[in-house]
Scaffold this active site. Structure first.
Site, mmCIF file in Angstrom:
data_model
loop_
_atom_site.group_PDB
_atom_site.id
_atom_site.type_symbol
_atom_site.label_atom_id
_atom_site.label_comp_id
_atom_site.label_asym_id
_atom_site.label_seq_id
_atom_site.Cartn_x
_atom_site.Cartn_y
_atom_site.Cartn_z
ATOM 1 N N GLY A 135 -37.605 7.748 -19.801
ATOM 2 C CA GLY A 135 -37.683 7.258 -21.170
ATOM 3 C C GLY A 135 -38.701 6.143 -21.250
ATOM 4 O O GLY A 135 -38.989 5.490 -20.245
ATOM 5 N N GLN A 195 -42.722 -1.276 -24.503
ATOM 6 C CA GLN A 195 -43.017 -1.355 -23.065
ATOM 7 C C GLN A 195 -44.514 -1.214 -22.773
ATOM 8 O O GLN A 195 -44.969 -1.539 -21.682
ATOM 9 C CB GLN A 195 -42.236 -0.292 -22.293
ATOM 10 C CG GLN A 195 -40.744 -0.553 -22.264
ATOM 11 C CD GLN A 195 -40.024 0.500 -21.450
ATOM 12 O OE1 GLN A 195 -39.660 1.536 -21.972
ATOM 13 N NE2 GLN A 195 -39.846 0.257 -20.164
ATOM 14 N N CYS A 229 -35.647 0.473 -14.806
ATOM 15 C CA CYS A 229 -36.504 0.320 -15.978
ATOM 16 C C CYS A 229 -37.948 0.172 -15.507
ATOM 17 O O CYS A 229 -38.215 -0.584 -14.573
ATOM 18 C CB CYS A 229 -36.067 -0.927 -16.752
ATOM 19 S SG CYS A 229 -37.062 -1.242 -18.214
ATOM 20 N N LEU A 230 -38.852 0.889 -16.143
ATOM 21 C CA LEU A 230 -40.269 0.790 -15.769
ATOM 22 C C LEU A 230 -40.788 -0.636 -15.948
ATOM 23 O O LEU A 230 -41.747 -1.032 -15.291
ATOM 24 C CB LEU A 230 -41.109 1.752 -16.613
ATOM 25 C CG LEU A 230 -40.835 3.250 -16.396
ATOM 26 C CD1 LEU A 230 -41.671 4.079 -17.362
ATOM 27 C CD2 LEU A 230 -41.106 3.669 -14.964
ATOM 28 N N HIS A 237 -30.437 2.793 -23.568
ATOM 29 C CA HIS A 237 -31.327 1.885 -22.824
ATOM 30 C C HIS A 237 -32.642 1.677 -23.592
ATOM 31 O O HIS A 237 -33.083 0.548 -23.789
ATOM 32 C CB HIS A 237 -31.595 2.483 -21.430
ATOM 33 C CG HIS A 237 -32.585 1.714 -20.610
ATOM 34 N ND1 HIS A 237 -32.243 1.070 -19.438
ATOM 35 C CD2 HIS A 237 -33.918 1.492 -20.781
ATOM 36 C CE1 HIS A 237 -33.322 0.478 -18.940
ATOM 37 N NE2 HIS A 237 -34.352 0.722 -19.732
ATOM 38 N N GLU A 238 -33.248 2.776 -24.031
ATOM 39 C CA GLU A 238 -34.536 2.681 -24.736
ATOM 40 C C GLU A 238 -34.368 2.009 -26.091
ATOM 41 O O GLU A 238 -35.222 1.236 -26.525
ATOM 42 C CB GLU A 238 -35.168 4.071 -24.893
ATOM 43 C CG GLU A 238 -35.531 4.769 -23.590
ATOM 44 C CD GLU A 238 -36.358 3.918 -22.645
ATOM 45 O OE1 GLU A 238 -37.172 3.115 -23.109
ATOM 46 O OE2 GLU A 238 -36.153 4.040 -21.426
ATOM 47 N N HIS A 246 -34.572 -1.656 -25.995
ATOM 48 C CA HIS A 246 -35.941 -2.193 -25.936
ATOM 49 C C HIS A 246 -36.459 -2.530 -27.337
ATOM 50 O O HIS A 246 -37.205 -3.491 -27.519
ATOM 51 C CB HIS A 246 -36.898 -1.189 -25.291
ATOM 52 C CG HIS A 246 -36.885 -1.196 -23.789
ATOM 53 N ND1 HIS A 246 -37.228 -2.307 -23.047
ATOM 54 C CD2 HIS A 246 -36.585 -0.222 -22.893
ATOM 55 C CE1 HIS A 246 -37.135 -2.006 -21.754
ATOM 56 N NE2 HIS A 246 -36.742 -0.755 -21.629
HETATM 57 ZN ZN LIG Z 1 -36.369 0.140 -19.838
#
Ligand SMILES: [Zn+2]
Length: 173
Positions: A45, A50, A95-96, A137-138, A141
């Site tokens: 995701g 991000q 998480c990226l 999660h996304e 953000h």
């Molecule tokens: Zn993340």
């Protein structure tokens, strides 16, 4: 469009994303640029913020049973709104934007999501399992929230210490 993934503690990650109003070529270019970056970095995701785009856009691509992420499984969510939150589940999230860290996080087991596609069409989805977790999660953000914010204070302190150490090692290596 060249995009780069922002990493904690970049302050941009704390910004609240704004609703998309124009479903135009610029939006499509952003989505098209985000997708290969998510795949290259092994993400399931990716939220606009991000990569420094403060718009309410998310990409999701949950691996199939062979671990593949074919593009036909890609879901693009514009202006998602989560409702109908039910149950509880725990999953070891990463998480990226917080590289190399994985922590058990509690989420709702199943959710409903109202969103728009890249052309502005209203869509509805019911999700459970990993897709439900990834959407939550996304979606966090978009509000400037990171999964590490959900850790207990003692685990958070431990994380901050380890993360700082990792950043230092990254710099010197
Ligand atoms: Zn993340």
């Amino acid at each position: 469009m060249h995009l780069k993934i922002l990493e904690y503690p970049d302050k941009t990650l704390r910004e609240k994303s704004v609703a998309v109003e124009k479903f135009d070529a610029l939006l499509h270019n952003m989505l098209d640029a985000m997708y290969p970056l998510m795949i290259q970095t092994n993400g399931i995701g990716l939220a606009g913020i991000q990569v420094g785009i403060t718009k309410r856009i998310l990409l999701l691509n949950i691996p199939d049973e062979d671990g593949e992420q074919p593009k036909e499984n890609l879901i693009e969510m514009i202006n998602p709104v989560i409702s109908n939150k039910k149950g509880e589940t725990t999953y070891q999230e990463g998480c990226l934007s917080v590289p190399s860290f994985y922590e058990d996080i509690n989420r709702f087991e199943s959710i409903s999501v109202n969103y728009q596609d890249r052309d502005g069409n209203t869509t509805f989805l019911e999700a459970d399992g990993l897709l439900s977790i990834a959407i939550q999660h996304e979606h966090d953000h978009l509000e400037g929230i990171l999964f590490i914010d959900k850790l207990s204070s003692s685990r958070r302190r431990k994380f901050e210490k380890e993360y700082k150490k990792m950043l230092k090692e990254k710099k010197t290596s």
